[in-house]
Design a protein around this motif. Structure first.
Motif, PDB file in Angstrom:
ATOM      1  N   HIS A  43       0.834  -1.204   0.000  1.00 57.87           N
ATOM      2  CA  HIS A  43       0.000   0.000   0.000  1.00 57.87           C
ATOM      3  C   HIS A  43       0.868   1.254   0.000  1.00 57.87           C
ATOM      4  O   HIS A  43       0.704   2.140  -0.836  1.00 57.87           O
ATOM      5  N   ARG A  44       1.811   1.293   0.896  1.00 61.73           N
ATOM      6  CA  ARG A  44       2.582   2.547   1.017  1.00 61.73           C
ATOM      7  C   ARG A  44       3.568   2.713  -0.125  1.00 61.73           C
ATOM      8  O   ARG A  44       3.838   3.830  -0.554  1.00 61.73           O
ATOM      9  N   LEU A  45       4.078   1.574  -0.634  1.00 60.18           N
ATOM     10  CA  LEU A  45       4.943   1.674  -1.821  1.00 60.18           C
ATOM     11  C   LEU A  45       4.139   2.234  -2.988  1.00 60.18           C
ATOM     12  O   LEU A  45       4.606   3.102  -3.729  1.00 60.18           O
ATOM     13  N   TRP A  46       2.924   1.725  -3.162  1.00 61.76           N
ATOM     14  CA  TRP A  46       2.093   2.212  -4.269  1.00 61.76           C
ATOM     15  C   TRP A  46       1.796   3.700  -4.090  1.00 61.76           C
ATOM     16  O   TRP A  46       1.874   4.467  -5.036  1.00 61.76           O
ATOM     17  N   GLU A  47       1.444   4.081  -2.859  1.00 61.35           N
ATOM     18  CA  GLU A  47       1.145   5.502  -2.630  1.00 61.35           C
ATOM     19  C   GLU A  47       2.332   6.365  -3.044  1.00 61.35           C
ATOM     20  O   GLU A  47       2.191   7.359  -3.761  1.00 61.35           O
ATOM     21  N   THR A  48       3.491   5.942  -2.608  1.00 63.28           N
ATOM     22  CA  THR A  48       4.694   6.705  -2.915  1.00 63.28           C
ATOM     23  C   THR A  48       4.927   6.746  -4.421  1.00 63.28           C
ATOM     24  O   THR A  48       5.185   7.797  -5.013  1.00 63.28           O
ATOM     25  N   TRP A  49       4.780   5.573  -5.020  1.00 61.57           N
ATOM     26  CA  TRP A  49       5.073   5.478  -6.456  1.00 61.57           C
ATOM     27  C   TRP A  49       4.057   6.287  -7.272  1.00 61.57           C
ATOM     28  O   TRP A  49       4.420   7.021  -8.189  1.00 61.57           O
ATOM     29  N   LEU A  50       2.792   6.133  -6.911  1.00 63.41           N
ATOM     30  CA  LEU A  50       1.756   6.848  -7.675  1.00 63.41           C
ATOM     31  C   LEU A  50       1.954   8.354  -7.568  1.00 63.41           C
ATOM     32  O   LEU A  50       1.723   9.108  -8.503  1.00 63.41           O
ATOM     33  N   TRP A  51       2.404   8.765  -6.402  1.00 63.57           N
ATOM     34  CA  TRP A  51       2.595  10.195  -6.181  1.00 63.57           C
ATOM     35  C   TRP A  51       3.844  10.689  -6.917  1.00 63.57           C
ATOM     36  O   TRP A  51       3.825  11.672  -7.620  1.00 63.57           O
ATOM     37  N   ARG A  52       4.929   9.927  -6.800  1.00 61.67           N
ATOM     38  CA  ARG A  52       6.181  10.404  -7.375  1.00 61.67           C
ATOM     39  C   ARG A  52       6.292  10.123  -8.872  1.00 61.67           C
ATOM     40  O   ARG A  52       6.716  10.970  -9.639  1.00 61.67           O
ATOM     41  N   GLN A  53       5.936   8.896  -9.242  1.00 63.33           N
ATOM     42  CA  GLN A  53       6.193   8.488 -10.627  1.00 63.33           C
ATOM     43  C   GLN A  53       4.980   8.719 -11.520  1.00 63.33           C
ATOM     44  O   GLN A  53       5.126   8.948 -12.701  1.00 63.33           O
TER      45      GLN A  53
END
Lengths: 275, 434, 453
Positions: free
Chosen positions: C382-392
């Motif tokens: 969940h948190r990896l996706w949040e980070t990725w969706l936000w950054r990438q």
């Protein structure tokens, strides 16, 4: 959990949408066969702009327009036109589908097609009358096709067909025009004719949103841009948004992870290959 | 021969009713069929018509169970209509929920439903009061034994169908041409599709009595397909299709009344097929003959212009034109060149059709100049305005020059150069491009 | 009702043979999306049959097959012609051709009804009940006349399919590729049409020219729902066809008497089509991979899995903040945050308890060690996706949560590894929460599958 975390959001102001914007999309996600093709689109297009949506093939540009008009189902999110749902504002929105989406062998002439733009206002069962025909004729004149009004549509060139579609939108006298690839495979003079018609609309304070594919003409033709690749990479005025950096992020290859995730979601929901 | 005219001209009371009923049906089928054809749903009619058989059977059995004789024809037709719509819905459901394509879905529903119908007929046959005279007839139709009430019923139903399709003409036209646009304008696309399907079902059901369930499809498709060859306007297509449907109905009923052992349904369909074949060949808009003549005309003009330009350019580069040089200009054979030269001679554009050297006459010179000029104007236009490489313009111009209109040439001249002058070729003149 | 040895046996044998003969070309018709072509050909052979009949005056002869084969080819060619040259839509072209030919055949048969022994009803619906009575000597045995005919057609069809299996497959799947490898897919098409037409003729006496479509298409479509492999589809289709034939006859002589004592039996050919349809309906609902029931069960299981993973995630986050989740609290949390209904919530908790991922301590739920390990995976995804969706992926930070809620359930170890690489191994998500480390527990399992293979 959302509630506890929201207080610590570091960046990006909350989504305050403009209730007067001709088109505002909130958190819209669209899927085909459960496989997401548009992720969380959040967008406000301001009034009176000549806007284009650009992005690579398969970025979901046409789908974005169709989802706004309820032609394909959304799995989440909301679309508002001037702060209201599409069903209350259909009369103010004109849609121009892609030219390939219809059978041009169909037995109608150019005038008949343009007159279809008046059907909504006519209502059920009322036939097309002289007033509708003259309105259609006027619209054909505006796109320089008056002399071909009686021509069967398959005998028109690609550019002329596109102009017929434009005339059908013009005759609706809408405030927002959603156009899917109006410049696709048309000749230079048609491109100019369409563009000047669109500029005229803008000068009357109307809003135009085109799906567009030709990056070279973006700067000279439009004043607002949405850069799309399965999600909105950037949206805003051309000067601020149409930058090399944003282009690279839009076109610089697909986000394979997003692809993989979309496939996995689609598979999971279709019941394939599950543990 | 006397009887023939008497029957054909409706002087005979019995046939008059039947003819009027069937002709009205033909009109209804022609207009609904046009719409179904353009919506690309022609074969759905086949599914509906086959599925009516079990509908009729079930309706009969239900009525017998409730104590009736089962021969109340409105009840039977209602059963047929319900079954037809259900079958169409089932096809849609199979298509939506499996990976099968619609052709398989249609064939499955159609054949299984028909099998059920046959089985039900078998049961009804064995029932003590199963005087199934009424049921057999829906397979082949029973035009000959049609009674007044049947004919009036068919006529009224057909008129209702015609009125509805006229009232919703505008909506159906939009639906068939561009359903996406219709949806964007808030028209209920699914409801309209359903309405069209219901009209198709209505025609099928009332057609059962006249032509039978296997051939009623022909009534829907063939006149509509034939009408398309005569016109490019939907409303005219619907009118023509209705007329053709009516004509074949009239003709079919008449023949079957006159000639022994001629099943009316089959004769109606065969008349429609004959009309279709005529339309296919002779149709004034898209008939084969018209298109053939058009294509020949363009080929002739193109060939003439090619040979003239080849001679002109040959002369321009080497001062003198030989047959051998002409051969190298394009990809054509010696025989083709000879044939084209003979034709040019007969038009008086070259001095002699024989001999090695080819010389243009004065008319030939003028004609060739116009052709060459058009070609080069186009080449220039393409180079300057369409960003096409000079090495490629030759071939593009080649295709367009033949259809250049006068206004367009004037426009090009205005854009590119003074009137009357012949621009020089923008590329090296020479042999045929590979 | 009463089984007559010899008679009823033969009926089933003939029905089964007809089914096998039809299934072989039928499978390829279905694969090519030409199911309705089968319908068209079966109607259009009628004039061919009638013509063959006129020439010879008898029912079983080569003329009839020849006439039908020609009619089959004519149908295919005319349809193609009307589609290409006449610019008619394919379905409409087919409809024009086959109804015309059928009408022609009907007129021919009715006209000749006095001279020849050819009953239109028999041609349309078959007369399998009478077939065993009409016998010939074949290999020293007295067999129904239709038997050797069907047997030969079956064998010929089988030989053709075996000989051209590869070519048939390629030209069904990808005609352009077939052409580029030198396979004449047009010719294959014609072979298929002739096969279909000849089979229709052989079967028309048994099942009738309309119901033959049910044998051509339904078993093949049924098999297609059950399997995705062509060779298995062929075998299954044969089995379905044979079962359908047997079932059809048995129900034809038993089912009607359930309803009325007056009726003894009904048309076998009709019931064969119905039986095939019933088998199709069964496969539609029960097929192992694509059946409606399997899909429904799968959907419920997926929902339960998602909700139970959500429960694990919530418990983990509560633990993280040093809070605990009461038994009473969990339903509310699930309803408001995971949009889970009461049934899904209950099933999820039951499943978690059974797998010993959570346990109850007094009035609160706690994670077991195994449960915590699974919860770490979920929260980490969940948190990896949040980070990725936000950054990438340029999504707004206040929007990523909803997407991550959906994505966390379909993320495997490889995707997590890729996410970590692409997000640059940051330690916090956009909301400032720590991203739990990946391989804290059970690393052998995760490390065994290196990323990028």
């Amino acid at each position: 959990m959302m509630a506890t975390n929201a207080s610590s959001v570091p960046v990006v102001p909350g989504s305050e949408h403009d209730a007067t914007a001709p088109l505002s999309i909130h958190d819209m996600t669209v899927a085909y066969h459960r496989k997401p093709v548009l992720w969380d689109v959040d967008l406000d297009v301001p009034e009176g702009q000549l806007a284009c949506i650009i992005g690579p093939n398969g970025a979901g540009k046409s789908t974005l327009l169709k989802a706004c008009l309820d032609l394909v189902p959304r799995i989440s999110g909301e679309v508002q036109f001037w702060g209201e749902s599409i069903s209350r504002q259909r009369g103010r929105v004109a849609y121009v589908p892609q030219r390939e989406s219809v059978d041009w062998d169909f037995p109608v002439n150019a005038l008949d097609v343009v007159a279809m733009g008046t059907y909504r206002r006519l209502g059920w069962c009322r036939p097309v009358g002289r007033r509708q025909r003259s309105a259609a004729m006027e619209a054909l004149e505006r796109v320089d096709l008056a002399d071909l009004a009686g021509r069967q549509i398959s005998q028109l060139s690609g550019g002329q067909q596109q102009r017929v579609f434009l005339a059908r939108a013009l005759v609706q006298d809408a405030d927002l025009y959603l156009m899917d690839e109006p410049f696709a495979s048309v000749d230079a003079s048609t491109e100019q004719a369409i563009l000047s018609a669109l500029r005229e609309l803008r000068s009357q304070g109307r809003t135009v949103i085109c799906v567009h594919h030709d990056l070279q003409t973006v700067q000279e033709s439009f004043d607002w841009v949405v850069m799309l690749n399965m999600r909105v990479v950037a949206a805003g005025s051309i000067e601020d948004t149409f930058t090399i950096e944003n282009l690279r992020r839009t076109y610089g290859g697909r986000l394979t992870l997003l692809d993989q995730a979309a496939m996995a979601l689609g598979r999971a929901h279709r019941g394939e290959e599950e543990g | 021969m006397d009887t023939f005219w008497r029957v054909l001209l409706l002087q005979d009371y019995n046939t008059r009713l039947v003819v009027i009923g069937t002709v009205l049906l033909g009109i209804a089928a022609g207009s609904v069929g046009s719409l179904l054809l353009l919506r690309k749903r022609a074969l759905v009619g086949d599914v509906i018509s086959h599925a009516t058989l079990p509908g009729v059977g079930v309706a009969f059995l239900l009525m017998v169970m409730m104590g009736g004789t089962g021969r109340w024809s409105i009840g039977l037709l209602l059963g047929a209509a319900i079954a037809g719509v259900l079958a169409a819905a089932l096809v849609l459901l199979i298509k939506r929920t499996t990976m099968l394509r619609d052709d398989a879905a249609m064939a499955i529903v159609m054949s299984a439903a028909f099998g059920l119908g046959i089985a039900l007929l078998g049961v009804i046959q064995d029932l003590p009061n199963g005087n199934q005279a009424g049921l057999e007839s829906i397979i082949y139709g029973k035009t000959a034994s049609m009674v007044q009430a049947d004919a009036i019923g068919i006529g009224i139903a057909a008129i209702i169908v015609i009125l509805i399709s006229a009232a919703l003409y505008k909506e159906f036209r939009l639906l068939c041409f561009d359903d996406h646009f219709a949806g964007s304008q808030g028209w209920p696309v699914t409801t309209l599709d359903l309405a069209l399907l219901l009209l198709g079902t209505a025609v099928t059901v009332i057609g059962l009595q006249a032509v039978g369930l296997i051939l009623v499809l022909a009534f829907l498709i063939i006149p509509a397909a034939a009408a398309r060859y005569w016109t490019d306007r939907l409303v005219i297509m619907m009118v023509i299709s209705s007329l053709l449907g009516a004509a074949s109905a009239w003709f079919g009923v008449t023949i079957s009344a006159l000639v022994p052992r001629m099943p009316a349904g089959a004769v109606i369909v065969l008349s429609a097929s004959a009309i279709f074949m005529l339309s296919l060949v002779l149709g004034s808009r898209r008939g084969l003959l018209v298109r053939l003549i058009r294509a020949r005309g363009i080929r002739h003009r193109t060939n003439r212009q090619h040979i003239l330009r080849a001679i002109w350019e040959c002369e321009e580069t080497s001062g003198k034109v030989c047959r051998g040089d002409l051969l190298k200009r394009r990809r054509w054979t010696q025989r083709e060149v000879d044939r084209l030269l003979r034709k040019a001679r007969s038009r008086g554009e070259i001095e002699s059709a024989h001999g090695e050297e080819v010389v243009l006459t004065e008319t030939g010179q003028e004609a060739a100049q116009v052709v060459v000029r058009n070609h080069r104007l186009w080449e220039l236009f393409l180079i300057r305005h369409a960003d096409i490489a000079p090495t490629h313009v030759d071939r593009d111009a080649d295709e367009i020059e033949h259809v250049l209109g006068v206004e367009l040439v004037q426009e090009l001249e205005a854009a590119l150069g003074p009137e009357g002058s012949l621009p020089s070729s923008p590329h090296v003149l020479g042999e045929a491009s590979p | 009702m009463s089984w007559m040895n010899g008679l009823d046996d033969w009926i089933i044998v003939l029905g089964a043979l007809a089914a096998i003969a039809c299934v072989l070309p039928g499978t390829f018709l279905v694969l090519r999306g030409m199911g309705m072509m089968g319908d068209a050909i079966s109607h259009a052979v009628l004039p061919g049959i009638a013509l063959g009949f006129f020439v010879s005056g008898t029912r079983d002869n080569v003329w009839m097959f020849l006439g039908a084969a020609i009619a089959g080819i004519v149908t295919a060619v005319l349809t193609q012609f009307l589609h290409r040259m006449g610019r008619l839509e394919r379905g409409a072209a087919m409809g024009v051709v086959f109804t015309s030919l059928f009408a022609l055949g009907l007129v021919m048969i009715v006209q000749a009804a006095d001279h020849v022994d050819l009953d239109p009803n028999c041609v349309l619906y078959g007369a399998i009940e009478l077939a065993p009575l009409d016998t010939v000597m074949f290999l020293g045995m007295e067999v129904p006349r239709a038997f050797p005919v069907l047997l030969v057609v079956c064998l010929i069809n089988l030989v053709i399919i075996l000989l051209f299996y590869k070519e048939m497959v390629i030209s069904s799947f990808d005609p352009d590729m077939a052409r580029s490898t030198g396979i004449h897919s047009g010719l294959m098409n014609q072979v298929l049409m002739v096969m279909t037409a000849a089979t229709c003729v052989a079967c028309f006496e048994v099942v009738g020219s309309i119901l033959v479509v049910s044998l051509l298409v339904i078993p093949a479509a049924t098999a297609r729902l059950i399997s995705d492999r062509l060779s298995i589809v062929l075998v299954l289709a044969v089995i379905v066809g044979v079962i359908g034939a047997g079932l059809g006859h048995i129900s034809a002589i038993t089912v009607p008497s359930w309803f009325s004592s007056d009726v003894e039996d009904t048309s076998t050919s009709g019931m064969m089509a119905v039986a095939a349809g019933v088998l199709f309906a069964l496969a539609w609902v029960l097929a192992p991979r694509h059946g409606l029931l399997v899909l429904a069960i799968h959907r419920i299981r997926l929902r339960v899995r998602i909700v139970s993973e959500d429960v694990l995630g919530f418990l983990f986050r509560f633990e993280e903040r040093g809070e605990s989740m009461s038994v009473h609290n969990i339903r509310q949390t699930l309803t408001s945050l995971a949009d889970a209904g009461p049934l899904a919530s209950r099933l999820a908790i039951v499943s978690l308890k059974r797998r010993r991922l959570v346990y109850r301590e007094g009035s609160v739920w706690k994670l077991s060690d195994a449960g915590r390990a699974r919860a770490v995976e979920v929260v980490r995804s969940h948190r990896l996706w949040e980070t990725w969706l936000w950054r990438q992926a340029d999504l707004a930070a206040d929007h990523v949560h909803g997407q991550a809620m959906r994505l966390e359930h379909v993320t495997d170890e490889r995707m997590r590894a890729e996410l970590e690489i692409q997000t640059g191994s940051v330690s916090q998500d956009p909301h400032g929460r720590p991203i739990p480390a990946g391989d804290s527990e059970g690393e052998d399992g995760a490390a065994a599958s290196p990323p990028g293979d």
